[in-house]
Design a protein around this motif. Structure first.
Motif, PDB file in Angstrom:
ATOM      1  N   GLU A   1       7.600   3.039 -13.652  1.00 51.19           N
ATOM      2  CA  GLU A   1       7.184   1.665 -13.350  1.00 51.19           C
ATOM      3  C   GLU A   1       7.767   1.185 -12.021  1.00 51.19           C
ATOM      4  OE1 GLU A   1       7.136  -1.179 -16.592  1.00 51.19           O
ATOM      5  OE2 GLU A   1       7.662   0.391 -17.991  1.00 51.19           O
ATOM      6  N   THR A   2       7.625   2.014 -10.990  1.00 52.17           N
ATOM      7  CA  THR A   2       8.225   1.656  -9.705  1.00 52.17           C
ATOM      8  C   THR A   2       7.346   2.137  -8.557  1.00 52.17           C
ATOM      9  OG1 THR A   2      10.261   1.754  -8.403  1.00 52.17           O
ATOM     10  CG2 THR A   2       9.596   3.788  -9.468  1.00 52.17           C
ATOM     11  N   PHE A   3       7.408   1.401  -7.444  1.00 54.46           N
ATOM     12  CA  PHE A   3       6.748   1.818  -6.221  1.00 54.46           C
ATOM     13  C   PHE A   3       7.607   2.869  -5.529  1.00 54.46           C
ATOM     14  CE2 PHE A   3       5.104  -2.631  -6.619  1.00 54.46           C
ATOM     15  CZ  PHE A   3       3.774  -2.292  -6.837  1.00 54.46           C
ATOM     16  N   LEU A   4       6.949   3.802  -4.875  1.00 54.52           N
ATOM     17  CA  LEU A   4       7.647   4.869  -4.154  1.00 54.52           C
ATOM     18  C   LEU A   4       7.306   4.789  -2.676  1.00 54.52           C
ATOM     19  CD1 LEU A   4       6.894   7.772  -6.671  1.00 54.52           C
ATOM     20  CD2 LEU A   4       8.985   6.419  -6.521  1.00 54.52           C
ATOM     21  N   THR A   5       8.209   5.316  -1.854  1.00 55.59           N
ATOM     22  CA  THR A   5       7.991   5.338  -0.415  1.00 55.59           C
ATOM     23  C   THR A   5       8.083   6.776   0.075  1.00 55.59           C
ATOM     24  OG1 THR A   5      10.332   5.118   0.169  1.00 55.59           O
ATOM     25  CG2 THR A   5       9.116   3.075  -0.275  1.00 55.59           C
ATOM     26  N   GLU A   6       7.867   6.948   1.355  1.00 52.17           N
ATOM     27  CA  GLU A   6       7.968   8.281   1.936  1.00 52.17           C
ATOM     28  C   GLU A   6       9.367   8.869   1.737  1.00 52.17           C
ATOM     29  OE1 GLU A   6       5.616  10.201   3.163  1.00 52.17           O
ATOM     30  OE2 GLU A   6       4.109   8.669   2.728  1.00 52.17           O
TER      31      GLU A   6
ATOM     32  N   ARG B   1       9.821  11.226  -1.225  1.00 50.68           N
ATOM     33  CA  ARG B   1       9.212  12.559  -1.247  1.00 50.68           C
ATOM     34  C   ARG B   1      10.276  13.651  -1.092  1.00 50.68           C
ATOM     35  NH1 ARG B   1       3.668  12.886  -0.723  1.00 50.68           N
ATOM     36  NH2 ARG B   1       2.597  11.037   0.115  1.00 50.68           N
ATOM     37  N   ARG B   2      10.018  14.792  -1.694  1.00 46.74           N
ATOM     38  CA  ARG B   2      10.863  15.967  -1.482  1.00 46.74           C
ATOM     39  C   ARG B   2      10.465  16.638  -0.167  1.00 46.74           C
ATOM     40  NH1 ARG B   2      10.797  18.887  -7.360  1.00 46.74           N
ATOM     41  NH2 ARG B   2       8.551  19.008  -6.881  1.00 46.74           N
ATOM     42  N   PRO B   3      11.282  17.590   0.314  1.00 49.40           N
ATOM     43  CA  PRO B   3      10.970  18.227   1.609  1.00 49.40           C
ATOM     44  C   PRO B   3       9.576  18.830   1.694  1.00 49.40           C
ATOM     45  CG  PRO B   3      13.201  18.764   0.942  1.00 49.40           C
ATOM     46  CD  PRO B   3      12.586  18.022  -0.201  1.00 49.40           C
ATOM     47  N   ASP B   4       9.014  19.265   0.554  1.00 48.79           N
ATOM     48  CA  ASP B   4       7.671  19.859   0.582  1.00 48.79           C
ATOM     49  C   ASP B   4       6.560  18.823   0.474  1.00 48.79           C
ATOM     50  OD1 ASP B   4       7.883  19.081  -2.033  1.00 48.79           O
ATOM     51  OD2 ASP B   4       7.522  21.063  -2.905  1.00 48.79           O
TER      52      ASP B   4
ATOM     53  N   HIS C   1       0.861  -1.177   0.000  1.00 54.68           N
ATOM     54  CA  HIS C   1       0.000   0.000   0.000  1.00 54.68           C
ATOM     55  C   HIS C   1       0.896   1.226   0.000  1.00 54.68           C
ATOM     56  CE1 HIS C   1      -3.581   2.449   0.713  1.00 54.68           C
ATOM     57  NE2 HIS C   1      -2.785   3.185   1.477  1.00 54.68           N
ATOM     58  N   GLY C   2       0.768   2.043  -1.038  1.00 59.85           N
ATOM     59  CA  GLY C   2       1.615   3.222  -1.121  1.00 59.85           C
ATOM     60  C   GLY C   2       1.421   3.934  -2.439  1.00 59.85           C
ATOM     61  N   PHE C   3       2.522   4.415  -2.980  1.00 57.11           N
ATOM     62  CA  PHE C   3       2.468   5.228  -4.181  1.00 57.11           C
ATOM     63  C   PHE C   3       3.204   4.537  -5.334  1.00 57.11           C
ATOM     64  CE2 PHE C   3       2.180   7.940  -0.482  1.00 57.11           C
ATOM     65  CZ  PHE C   3       1.049   8.699  -0.767  1.00 57.11           C
ATOM     66  N   TYR C   4       2.743   4.834  -6.551  1.00 58.42           N
ATOM     67  CA  TYR C   4       3.296   4.168  -7.727  1.00 58.42           C
ATOM     68  C   TYR C   4       3.501   5.181  -8.849  1.00 58.42           C
ATOM     69  CZ  TYR C   4       3.871   0.806 -11.538  1.00 58.42           C
ATOM     70  OH  TYR C   4       4.350   0.100 -12.601  1.00 58.42           O
ATOM     71  N   SER C   5       4.689   5.146  -9.461  1.00 64.20           N
ATOM     72  CA  SER C   5       5.003   5.984 -10.617  1.00 64.20           C
ATOM     73  C   SER C   5       4.847   5.152 -11.874  1.00 64.20           C
ATOM     74  CB  SER C   5       6.440   6.523 -10.528  1.00 64.20           C
ATOM     75  OG  SER C   5       6.882   6.987 -11.799  1.00 64.20           O
ATOM     76  N   THR C   6       3.863   5.529 -12.698  1.00 56.01           N
ATOM     77  CA  THR C   6       3.654   4.796 -13.946  1.00 56.01           C
ATOM     78  C   THR C   6       4.809   5.032 -14.902  1.00 56.01           C
ATOM     79  OG1 THR C   6       1.265   5.018 -13.680  1.00 56.01           O
ATOM     80  CG2 THR C   6       2.071   4.468 -15.884  1.00 56.01           C
ATOM     81  N   ARG C   7       5.293   6.268 -14.954  1.00 61.17           N
ATOM     82  CA  ARG C   7       6.380   6.586 -15.882  1.00 61.17           C
ATOM     83  C   ARG C   7       7.611   5.733 -15.609  1.00 61.17           C
ATOM     84  NH1 ARG C   7       8.380  12.702 -16.237  1.00 61.17           N
ATOM     85  NH2 ARG C   7       6.376  12.906 -17.309  1.00 61.17           N
TER      86      ARG C   7
ATOM     87  N   ASP D   1       9.316  14.097  -7.102  1.00 60.20           N
ATOM     88  CA  ASP D   1      10.049  14.708  -8.215  1.00 60.20           C
ATOM     89  C   ASP D   1       9.241  14.579  -9.502  1.00 60.20           C
ATOM     90  OD1 ASP D   1      11.964  14.935 -10.494  1.00 60.20           O
ATOM     91  OD2 ASP D   1      13.431  15.137  -8.886  1.00 60.20           O
ATOM     92  N   PRO D   2       9.148  15.645 -10.306  1.00 61.11           N
ATOM     93  CA  PRO D   2       8.409  15.561 -11.576  1.00 61.11           C
ATOM     94  C   PRO D   2       8.903  14.462 -12.505  1.00 61.11           C
ATOM     95  CG  PRO D   2       8.922  17.842 -11.040  1.00 61.11           C
ATOM     96  CD  PRO D   2       9.653  16.996 -10.046  1.00 61.11           C
ATOM     97  N   ALA D   3      10.139  14.014 -12.298  1.00 58.97           N
ATOM     98  CA  ALA D   3      10.673  12.934 -13.134  1.00 58.97           C
ATOM     99  C   ALA D   3       9.852  11.661 -12.996  1.00 58.97           C
ATOM    100  CB  ALA D   3      12.132  12.652 -12.773  1.00 58.97           C
ATOM    101  N   TYR D   4       9.141  11.507 -11.872  1.00 68.16           N
ATOM    102  CA  TYR D   4       8.313  10.322 -11.673  1.00 68.16           C
ATOM    103  C   TYR D   4       6.996  10.396 -12.461  1.00 68.16           C
ATOM    104  CZ  TYR D   4      11.350   8.849  -7.843  1.00 68.16           C
ATOM    105  OH  TYR D   4      12.428   8.437  -7.094  1.00 68.16           O
TER     106      TYR D   4
END
Length: 518
Positions: free
Chosen positions: A131-136, A139-142, A123-129, A146-149
């Motif tokens: 093709e990878t799962f992301l974790t906390e 995240r950037r400081p804000d 359960h979390g976040f996924y970048s289609t571009r 990153d827009p690259a995702y």
């Protein structure tokens, strides 16, 4: 059965046309493979394509094609690109081939049976571009990503995972015991720092088939397809398996389809890859091999990235280098020379059109090309195209360049090897200036001295062809042809002094690198 020297590139993702970075990596591998063959060692050079994944599936649908038809069209372009670069690859892997799929499924079955996989809900976040799962941690400081995702979506999904963290200390110990395993040292230090300062997360190895159809089906669960690294990385052993490699075949429970070649290739001697995929090759891949009870590759050789005019290359801004266009205008050997002479293996490099043209004119046209043309023209004019008797005034300089070049090549220091070769080019051109054979030819009394000079120059040109063979194969062959030699300059042992025989008749001089207005 003796083991062949086995060198690989990373396989390229079929989401577009090849670029400068792809060309550079393949040329490094080609020079290393040619070098080993020149030194009398059998070599096997593998490159190819990674054809599975969500991006491929989406791109194919956008073009109204099946994923396989989409990959087939692009594969033809990539194979044409390899030919354009004059690569000597022994095989070209496509991950959609049955010979590759069979090994991937066999590996998955074996590791699953040995308890290396488990099923869990993410359960979390996924970048289609990407093709990878992301974790906390991503995240950037804000709090944003990153827009690259690209678009990041929240996702809950059940998948299979490979146990990585259990092997973390083993891998740290292995890297510390084997300092040459990842080279150059800066990249080895990065890998060690990553392992010592992070707890490895287990590797997700599947995607649900209802979300991603374009992948190799998981043999023990048809509801899933194999995801990226347990597909892509396995190409390094799937092709040896297809060629009957006993080390690979012995690691599988089931019988694999093979050719009749029965080549001994594994372990790979060198994996050549870019710095962006070091983690996958220096962390995931060794642990995968350990789980399979297979030997690790002997070295992971990491190269940097190219910029153009000091900025990141980008197709959207047009700040790119098209290798095919450069080769069409300047020739394959001019392109090969520039990228290998300009950028050492490891750091990042910067392509400039002005720098390319300057090296073409100074090193190739005025340096090597002028040396050969002047030498052969004088032999034609003063000796009717016949080689004089043996002389050895430049033998020491040639021997020094030969031994230095060999030492650099054996350490994969390609830029240093080219510098050593050009030290001999420069020495021979300086020799012409100092001895002034054009002036000596005016007086028949200088005949013996003129013979000595001409032999030295011709023999240096012959030896240069042998040294240049791994780098500039067409040019090396042209030098031999213009010297009237029918053999190929592809044996390093031929770089010893005295190969040209008295009275041998040379061929016709022609410009190796015609000068161009810049």
């Amino acid at each position: 059965m003796s083991k062949r020297f086995y060198v690989t590139t990373a396989i390229d993702y079929v989401n577009g046309q090849p670029h400068l970075g792809h060309a550079y990596e393949k040329l490094i591998a080609d020079v290393i493979a040619r070098t080993r063959r020149s030194l009398g060692q059998e070599a096997f050079f593998l490159t190819g394509l990674d054809e599975h994944g969500q991006k491929v599936q989406q791109a194919a649908l956008a073009e109204g094609k099946t994923p396989q038809a989409y990959c087939d069209d692009l594969a033809a372009s990539w194979k044409s690109f390899a030919a354009k670069l004059e690569l000597t690859n022994d095989d070209f892997v496509r991950t959609t081939e049955s010979r590759h799929k069979e090994v991937v499924q066999g590996l998955l079955s074996r590791l699953h049976a040995k308890g290396h996989f488990y099923r869990d809900v993410y359960h979390g976040f996924y970048s289609t571009r990407e093709e990878t799962f992301l974790t906390e941690k991503d995240r950037r400081p804000d709090g944003t990503f990153d827009p690259a995702y690209g678009e990041v979506v929240e996702l809950e999904e059940e998948n299979y995972y490979f146990k990585l963290k259990d092997h973390q200390q083993w891998l740290i110990d292995y890297l510390e015991r084997n300092p040459a395993f990842v080279s150059p040292e800066i990249h080895r230090n990065w890998v060690l720092g990553f392992l010592k300062n992070n707890v490895l997360e287990d590797l997700c190895i599947t995607r649900p088939a209802n979300r991603l159809e374009w992948g190799i089906p998981v043999p023990f669960d048809p509801d899933y397809v194999t995801y990226v690294w347990f597909d892509a990385l396995v190409n390094y052993i799937s092709i040896p398996a297809a060629h009957g490699d006993p080390a690979i075949l012995g690691a599988f429970d089931s019988q694999l389809s093979t050719l009749n070649s029965q080549l001994s290739l594994w372990p790979a001697d060198i994996h050549i890859l870019g710095k962006d995929i070091v983690k996958f090759h220096a962390v995931y891949w060794p642990i995968m091999l350990k789980a399979m009870e297979l030997p690790l590759p002997r070295q992971i050789l990491v190269h940097g990235w190219w910029q153009k005019d000091g900025d990141k290359m980008s197709t959207s801004t047009g700040n790119v280098v098209d290798p095919v266009a450069v080769i069409d205008e300047w020739g394959a050997d001019a392109f090969r020379f520039y990228v290998l002479r300009e950028l050492d293996i490891g750091p990042d490099g910067n392509w400039t059109d002005a720098g390319f043209k300057e090296r073409y004119n100074s090193a190739l046209a005025n340096g090597l090309g002028n040396l050969l043309n002047r030498t052969l023209s004088m032999l034609k004019r003063y000796r009717n195209g016949r080689i004089p008797r043996l002389a050895d005034e430049l033998a020491h300089d040639a021997g020094k360049a030969v031994s230095e070049t060999r030492a650099f090549l054996e350490q994969n220091q390609l830029q240093a090897a080219l510098r050593s070769i050009w030290s001999l080019v420069d020495r021979a051109n300086k020799y012409i200036e100092v001895t002034a054979p054009f002036k000596l030819a005016r007086d028949p009394a200088n005949g013996k001295r003129l013979d000595e000079i001409l032999y030295n120059l011709a023999e240096v040109c012959r030896i240069l062809a042998v040294l240049l063979w791994p780098f500039l194969p067409s040019t090396a062959s042209k030098i031999y042809a213009q010297l009237g030699l029918s053999a190929a300059p592809d044996k390093f042992s031929a770089a010893s002094w005295g190969g040209l025989q008295a009275e041998h008749i040379i061929g016709t001089p022609a410009a190796l690198f015609p000068k161009k207005d810049v």
